[in-house]
Design a protein around this motif. Structure first.
Motif, PDB file in Angstrom:
ATOM      1  N   CYS A  82      -6.209  -1.808  -0.334  1.00 54.44           N
ATOM      2  CA  CYS A  82      -5.678  -1.963   1.015  1.00 54.44           C
ATOM      3  C   CYS A  82      -6.806  -2.138   2.043  1.00 54.44           C
ATOM      4  N   CYS A  94       0.860  -1.175   0.000  1.00 56.11           N
ATOM      5  CA  CYS A  94       0.000   0.000   0.000  1.00 56.11           C
ATOM      6  C   CYS A  94       0.902   1.232   0.000  1.00 56.11           C
ATOM      7  N   CYS A 127      -6.605   1.066   4.676  1.00 59.20           N
ATOM      8  CA  CYS A 127      -6.896   2.464   4.356  1.00 59.20           C
ATOM      9  C   CYS A 127      -7.628   2.646   3.020  1.00 59.20           C
ATOM     10  N   CYS A 161      -0.226   3.585   3.416  1.00 58.68           N
ATOM     11  CA  CYS A 161       0.058   3.248   4.811  1.00 58.68           C
ATOM     12  C   CYS A 161       1.192   2.243   4.961  1.00 58.68           C
TER      13      CYS A 161
END
Ligand code: ZN
Length: 218
Positions: A152, A132, A155, A135
């Motif tokens: 993801c 990701c 997030c 994050c």
């Protein structure tokens, strides 16, 4: 006496994961090259300061500085420490240097553990990685898929393939390994202290095999 066990294996073989798991179950110290560098730099050791100047100039840290850093690490380690080296030595010259550094640091290289995984399995492992970009969470299309493909879990950002895990880069990384690091396996085989592990199974099985191999060496 301090003892060193060298972890060997191609990119994607899982040596970092196995070294960390077995270090925590046996009380050994896991020394990855990246962590060793960061630690020496943040503590401001003489070798750390030298390394920092190369890194700030955007260059690679030369072997001589790396050797000094390994020397500092060995000198600081209490007697009886077992150290797992992960990412060093990367070639035969470094393996020879490590033997000398060990001798002058009150340590011995007890041997090497090599994690064997077929090339096809390595390609599948490395090529299936997704990260990701927002994050930093890591996934794998086969072994650790996100709940929704390409998204993801944490997030909701779209997952990407790191530059390191692009097919052409993977092929290059494996080539570099074959050329420089695979001969290190021969180096330890000749000294009679090489343990080969079938690392194609799940991480927990590999860790158990590695733990047995380490216990036989130290
Ligand atoms: Zn995320």
């Amino acid at each position: 006496m301090k003892k060193i066990v060298v972890f060997l294996g191609a990119p994607g073989a899982g040596k970092g994961t196995a070294a960390a798991a077995v270090a925590s179950s046996t009380g050994a110290r896991h020394v990855s090259t990246g962590a060793m560098l960061r630690d020496a730099v943040s503590r401001g050791t003489p070798a750390g300061l030298e390394a920092k100047s190369y890194m700030e100039a955007g260059g690679l840290v030369p072997d001589e500085v790396l050797y000094k850093m390994v020397g500092e690490l060995l000198a600081d380690a209490p007697d009886g420490t077992i150290l797992f080296f992960d990412g060093f030595p990367r070639n035969v010259a470094q393996a020879e240097a490590l033997s000398g550094l060990a001798a002058s640091g009150g340590a011995e290289v007890a041997g090497a553990v090599c994690l064997d995984v077929s090339k096809d399995a390595l390609l599948a492992r490395l090529g299936g990685r997704r990260v990701c970009p927002t994050c930093g969470a890591g996934y794998h299309v086969a072994t650790l898929p996100p709940k929704k493909e390409g998204v993801c879990d944490k997030c909701g950002a779209a997952l990407v393939v790191r530059a390191d895990d692009q097919p052409a880069t993977i092929a290059h990384r494996l080539e570099v390994y074959e050329k420089a690091t695979a001969p290190v396996i021969g180096f330890y085989e000749t000294s009679g202290a090489l343990r080969r592990i079938d690392a194609s199974g799940p991480a927990a099985d590999v860790a158990a095999l590695v733990e047995n191999a380490v216990k036989a060496l130290v």
